[in-house]
Design a protein around this motif. Sequence first.
Motif, PDB file in Angstrom:
ATOM      1  N   GLN A  29       0.797  -1.231  -0.140  1.00 27.80           N
ATOM      2  CA  GLN A  29      -0.041  -0.005   0.025  1.00 27.80           C
ATOM      3  C   GLN A  29       0.862   1.444  -0.017  1.00 27.80           C
ATOM      4  OE1 GLN A  29      -2.118  -0.473   3.436  1.00 27.80           O
ATOM      5  NE2 GLN A  29      -0.684   0.316   5.045  1.00 27.80           N
ATOM      6  N   ALA A  30       2.058   1.153   0.382  1.00 28.28           N
ATOM      7  CA  ALA A  30       3.160   2.130   0.481  1.00 28.28           C
ATOM      8  C   ALA A  30       3.733   2.197  -0.849  1.00 28.28           C
ATOM      9  CB  ALA A  30       3.908   2.394   1.773  1.00 28.28           C
ATOM     10  N   GLY A  31       3.876   3.428  -1.374  1.00 29.27           N
ATOM     11  CA  GLY A  31       4.488   3.553  -2.755  1.00 29.27           C
ATOM     12  C   GLY A  31       3.620   2.798  -3.802  1.00 29.27           C
ATOM     13  N   ARG A  32       4.122   2.277  -4.732  1.00 33.29           N
ATOM     14  CA  ARG A  32       3.474   1.943  -5.960  1.00 33.29           C
ATOM     15  C   ARG A  32       2.426   2.631  -6.506  1.00 33.29           C
ATOM     16  NH1 ARG A  32       2.775  -4.187  -6.787  1.00 33.29           N
ATOM     17  NH2 ARG A  32       5.058  -4.571  -6.790  1.00 33.29           N
ATOM     18  N   CYS A  33       1.132   2.788  -5.823  1.00 33.51           N
ATOM     19  CA  CYS A  33       0.062   3.669  -6.789  1.00 33.51           C
ATOM     20  C   CYS A  33      -0.222   5.045  -6.130  1.00 33.51           C
ATOM     21  CB  CYS A  33      -1.112   2.864  -7.007  1.00 33.51           C
ATOM     22  SG  CYS A  33      -2.170   2.845  -5.231  1.00 33.51           S
ATOM     23  N   LEU A  34       0.321   5.518  -5.183  1.00 33.29           N
ATOM     24  CA  LEU A  34       0.056   6.763  -4.746  1.00 33.29           C
ATOM     25  C   LEU A  34       0.956   7.913  -5.403  1.00 33.29           C
ATOM     26  CD1 LEU A  34      -0.252   6.168  -0.935  1.00 33.29           C
ATOM     27  CD2 LEU A  34      -2.000   5.882  -2.627  1.00 33.29           C
ATOM     28  N   PRO A  35       0.123   9.104  -5.588  1.00 32.62           N
ATOM     29  CA  PRO A  35       0.676  10.143  -6.574  1.00 32.62           C
ATOM     30  C   PRO A  35       1.793  10.871  -5.525  1.00 32.62           C
ATOM     31  CG  PRO A  35      -1.447  10.615  -6.250  1.00 32.62           C
ATOM     32  CD  PRO A  35      -1.203   9.001  -5.895  1.00 32.62           C
ATOM     33  N   GLN A  39       5.534  11.484  -6.060  1.00 30.15           N
ATOM     34  CA  GLN A  39       6.250  12.737  -6.048  1.00 30.15           C
ATOM     35  C   GLN A  39       7.793  12.787  -5.156  1.00 30.15           C
ATOM     36  OE1 GLN A  39       5.203  15.575  -7.352  1.00 30.15           O
ATOM     37  NE2 GLN A  39       6.527  16.924  -6.090  1.00 30.15           N
ATOM     38  N   VAL A  40       7.508  12.022  -4.213  1.00 29.55           N
ATOM     39  CA  VAL A  40       8.784  11.811  -3.246  1.00 29.55           C
ATOM     40  C   VAL A  40      10.071  11.111  -4.114  1.00 29.55           C
ATOM     41  CG1 VAL A  40       9.775  10.652  -1.350  1.00 29.55           C
ATOM     42  CG2 VAL A  40       7.561  11.547  -1.061  1.00 29.55           C
ATOM     43  N   ARG A  41       9.500  10.108  -5.214  1.00 32.63           N
ATOM     44  CA  ARG A  41      10.338   9.347  -5.802  1.00 32.63           C
ATOM     45  C   ARG A  41      11.068  10.330  -6.857  1.00 32.63           C
ATOM     46  NH1 ARG A  41      12.955   6.380  -7.267  1.00 32.63           N
ATOM     47  NH2 ARG A  41      12.355   4.586  -8.384  1.00 32.63           N
ATOM     48  N   LEU A  47      16.106   3.073  -2.552  1.00 32.30           N
ATOM     49  CA  LEU A  47      16.775   2.893  -1.450  1.00 32.30           C
ATOM     50  C   LEU A  47      17.344   4.070  -0.565  1.00 32.30           C
ATOM     51  CD1 LEU A  47      19.730   0.241  -3.119  1.00 32.30           C
ATOM     52  CD2 LEU A  47      17.809  -0.050  -0.953  1.00 32.30           C
ATOM     53  N   GLU A  48      17.518   5.279  -1.186  1.00 34.65           N
ATOM     54  CA  GLU A  48      17.556   6.662  -0.626  1.00 34.65           C
ATOM     55  C   GLU A  48      16.736   6.841   0.615  1.00 34.65           C
ATOM     56  OE1 GLU A  48      20.237   9.475  -3.300  1.00 34.65           O
ATOM     57  OE2 GLU A  48      18.097   9.221  -3.607  1.00 34.65           O
ATOM     58  N   ILE A  49      15.384   6.410  -0.021  1.00 37.21           N
ATOM     59  CA  ILE A  49      14.260   6.625   0.879  1.00 37.21           C
ATOM     60  C   ILE A  49      14.038   5.764   1.978  1.00 37.21           C
ATOM     61  CG2 ILE A  49      11.597   6.495   1.004  1.00 37.21           C
ATOM     62  CD1 ILE A  49      11.671   7.424  -1.933  1.00 37.21           C
ATOM     63  N   CYS A  50      14.656   4.238   1.609  1.00 41.73           N
ATOM     64  CA  CYS A  50      14.683   3.333   2.963  1.00 41.73           C
ATOM     65  C   CYS A  50      15.848   3.587   3.791  1.00 41.73           C
ATOM     66  CB  CYS A  50      15.062   1.963   2.310  1.00 41.73           C
ATOM     67  SG  CYS A  50      13.790   1.612   1.018  1.00 41.73           S
ATOM     68  N   ARG A  51      16.636   4.270   3.572  1.00 32.17           N
ATOM     69  CA  ARG A  51      17.888   4.543   4.444  1.00 32.17           C
ATOM     70  C   ARG A  51      17.753   6.082   5.094  1.00 32.17           C
ATOM     71  NH1 ARG A  51      22.002   2.249   0.061  1.00 32.17           N
ATOM     72  NH2 ARG A  51      21.996   0.188   0.746  1.00 32.17           N
ATOM     73  N   THR A  52      16.657   7.043   4.775  1.00 33.66           N
ATOM     74  CA  THR A  52      16.445   8.272   5.212  1.00 33.66           C
ATOM     75  C   THR A  52      15.243   8.072   6.134  1.00 33.66           C
ATOM     76  OG1 THR A  52      17.382   8.889   3.215  1.00 33.66           O
ATOM     77  CG2 THR A  52      16.249  10.616   4.726  1.00 33.66           C
ATOM     78  N   PRO A  53      15.181   8.060   7.416  1.00 35.39           N
ATOM     79  CA  PRO A  53      14.196   7.582   8.263  1.00 35.39           C
ATOM     80  C   PRO A  53      13.018   8.669   8.213  1.00 35.39           C
ATOM     81  CG  PRO A  53      16.198   7.374   9.527  1.00 35.39           C
ATOM     82  CD  PRO A  53      16.625   7.915   8.241  1.00 35.39           C
ATOM     83  N   ALA A  54      13.336   9.898   8.018  1.00 35.62           N
ATOM     84  CA  ALA A  54      12.232  11.046   7.888  1.00 35.62           C
ATOM     85  C   ALA A  54      11.492  10.583   6.598  1.00 35.62           C
ATOM     86  CB  ALA A  54      12.674  12.282   7.873  1.00 35.62           C
ATOM     87  N   GLU A  58       7.477   9.198   6.328  1.00 35.29           N
ATOM     88  CA  GLU A  58       6.699   9.851   5.571  1.00 35.29           C
ATOM     89  C   GLU A  58       5.727   8.929   4.770  1.00 35.29           C
ATOM     90  OE1 GLU A  58       4.759  12.581   5.338  1.00 35.29           O
ATOM     91  OE2 GLU A  58       4.246  12.381   3.512  1.00 35.29           O
ATOM     92  N   VAL A  59       6.469   8.061   3.856  1.00 36.45           N
ATOM     93  CA  VAL A  59       5.893   7.133   2.947  1.00 36.45           C
ATOM     94  C   VAL A  59       4.976   6.149   3.651  1.00 36.45           C
ATOM     95  CG1 VAL A  59       6.127   6.065   0.987  1.00 36.45           C
ATOM     96  CG2 VAL A  59       7.513   7.748   1.208  1.00 36.45           C
TER      97      VAL A  59
END
Length: 352
Positions: A29-35, A39-41, A47-54, A58-59
């Motif tokens: 449900q996180a990622g995939r289909c959400l606009p 936007q974050v991507r 991997l940057e998202i996974c390694r950045t707690p904030a 958020e995601v």
Amino acid sequence: MATAGRDLLLLRAYRGEPVERVPVWFMRQAGRCLPEYRQVRTRWSLLEICRTPALAAEVTLQPVRRLGVDGAILFSDIVVPLAASGIDLEIVPEVGPVISEPIRGERDLRRLRDFEPGRDAPYIGEAVRLAITELDVPLIGFAGGPFTLASYLIEGGPSKTHARTRAMMHSEPLLWRTLLERLADIAAASLRAQVTAGARAVQVFDSWAGALDPDSYRRHVLPATRRLFDSLADLGTPRVHFAVGTGELLELMAAAGSDVIGVDWHVTLDSARRRLGALPVQGNLDPAACLAPWPVLREQVDAVLNRGGGAGHVFNLGHGVLPETPPDTLKRVVEHVREHEGATRTPEPVGA
Ligand code: 1CP
């Protein structure tokens, strides 16, 4: 703050206790289909998202805010602990995880170091701690199952047949066993760290285990998966075990010792319940049904709810959300599941 009831609904269902209504969340449900995820991507890699707690926190929160689901799943990927254990890998958009030097023999195993989350991947626990400060539903931690992780390491990337993986399993059983035990330990360490940081349930995605025949699964995967679930028993946290294409493996998956079985859409939930005894189930709407017109989708949601039988059922898809799914459709499914009557009904004595 939400009511105490909503906070506990998912956990109560995972424990097989009576519930006022069937809880609902969606795999992937996180990622995939959400606009808002896309936007974050545009600015950061996966991997940057996974390694950045904030960012990961958020995601994680995005689908809870938008869809009103009863559980959050940590934003990460099953290969994150592998990368933190010394495996050089990338997550390639539209493809998935790609390993630069696949594991093909005994010597390659040396590249897979022990995994200590606090030392090697502190961002996982930090993301959990951050996310739960803003959540009014339980956070689900997750890890990849031993067969699925082994497949990425041996194939070097996604595979339709997992042929090289199965070949190693059959021809080099000792090497295979060592690899699977180490992967089970890596997954267990990651899940323990997530629970210590505040995750209140965990799910093992052994997504591709359905590539195996029952005898091979029993002999070559079940011991490692059992080791993984056993090592988490002292936490008292509900443990969900999910894989795809497991019609022939359901009872064996249950023998691995989880508290809940995630059922994919190839098996009807009533038959899964008969085969699994009292074990709670999660699932199992065909993700592609979310692309159908609402009357068709509604009928399928109702069929899943009716077959799930109320208590001891958590509504979910039979596999991850498809990227082209309209978020409003998922929201409508959540609303419909919430309105469903009969969730308090205790299921027929299963297996009778
Ligand atoms: O809800 C969520 O989406 C949370 C985050 C999450 C989860 C639970 C991601 C982020 N990955 C996963 C689990 C995961 N990763 C699984 C198990 C669940 C499943 O079966 O779907 C698997 C098999 C992977 C491996 C993986 N990562 C694939 C599959 C490749 C294959 O073999 O077919 C892919 C495409 C990825 C990349 C990925 N991971 C996550 C996202 C959102 C993405 C998409 C790409 C991106 O945004 O760049």
